[in-house]
Design a protein around this motif. Structure first.
Motif: not given
Length: 316
Positions: A74-76, A93-97, A115-123, A297-298
């Motif tokens: 997931l690129w940000m 905000q980006i993940i939710w968008s 490397k996709s994100f620092d944490n998965w809490l937004p999911f 991997l997640m």
């Protein structure tokens, strides 16, 4: 925004070098099958992107992993000067968008690299669930150090196998496919990929100079094991491998794996070699004998209905 417009924007990010991961490249995704990309927006600017495969299973629309794709990223767009505190808020905000822009689906299942994100809490806050998976990775080393890392048992198998086989970088798609299918048949499993799919991806890899097929040939001139090494600028991936009874008996696959590492580190000069992991105990034991380390991997997934979640769990 149409799917063609989204893909065009995504292609631009790849062309500009903002998205470099092999499995995220449009040519890779296009060769596999039907795909789309969800774009994250902030202040009317595209600041995130998540490609995915679209399909149907059990009559239900799905968002998931493209075939033959080990993971996605997931690129940000992360500003270099953003503080950790501010980034956590912006990342959410980006993940939710990105999630808000997804088409309707009954089931979502994606595997992301670390490397996709620092944490998965937004999911999590959007009622997604997660399952930790692992791949095995080796950091770049020279040939001497690599040999020193091999277990004693692996060194013995390599010496014996190297006396029996010759390695070729010229393997036709049909031979490659049949040996891979043989490996699945040995486990009483159906080959999950069609010959046409393998050939289509093979042609795309060759066109983009992103990989090489390796074959182990016995003294009678017959292929007894094959493997496919693919790469991007940073990492080489041991994507597929197959063998027959003779290949297994002579440990030909071990020789091919060792050759793939030499190509990755000495010729391609990538920073990492990814075995494209497995959760099977006997396979993970072999990866460790090469000196590999586990990398998480997640897998993130969500079913629209509880009964669907159960149905997919039973058919995995």
């Amino acid at each position: 925004m149409t799917i063609e417009e989204r893909k065009a924007i995504y292609q631009t990010f790849c062309d500009e070098g903002k998205i470099t991961s092999l499995f995220n490249q449009p040519w890779w995704l296009e060769s596999i099958g039907s795909w789309d990309v969800s774009l994250g927006m902030r202040n009317e600017q595209v600041v995130g992107a998540m490609p995915f495969a679209t399909g149907r299973r059990l009559g239900i629309s799905t968002i998931g992993m493209p075939a033959l794709t080990h993971h996605l990223r997931l690129w940000m767009d992360k500003p270099p000067d953003v503080s950790d505190h501010k980034w956590l808020t912006r990342e959410k905000q980006i993940i939710w968008s990105i999630l808000d822009q997804l088409p309707g689906y009954g089931y979502f299942s994606m595997v992301f690299d670390e490397k996709s994100f620092d944490n998965w809490l937004p999911f999590h806050w959007k009622q997604f669930r997660q399952e930790m998976r692992y791949t095995f990775v080796m950091d770049r080393v020279d040939a001497e150090t690599l040999d020193q890392q091999l277990s004693r048992n692996l060194k013995r198998n390599l010496r014996e196998a190297e006396e029996e086989i010759v390695i070729s970088r010229e393997v036709d798609s049909s031979t490659f496919y049949e040996l891979c299918r043989n490996t699945y048949a040995k486990q009483n499993l159906k080959m999950p990929y069609s010959k046409e799919l393998i050939s289509r991806l093979d042609a795309a890899i060759i066109k983009n100079k992103a990989g090489v097929k390796l074959g182990a040939i016995n003294k009678r001139g017959q292929f007894i094991a094959v493997s496919y090494l693919v790469w991007d600028q940073d990492t080489a991936y041991y994507l597929l491998a197959g063998d027959n009874e003779e290949g297994r008996a002579t440990a030909a696959s071990i020789v091919l794996c060792r050759e793939a590492m030499q190509i990755a580190f000495e010729e391609r000069k990538v920073n990492q070699f990814d075995f494209c992991g497995s959760m099977l105990e006997n396979i993970t034991d072999m990866r460790r004998q090469f000196g590999a380390r586990s990398v998480p991997l997640m897998k993130i997934f969500k079913a629209k209905w509880k009964w669907l979640d159960l149905a997919y769990a039973l058919t995995r």
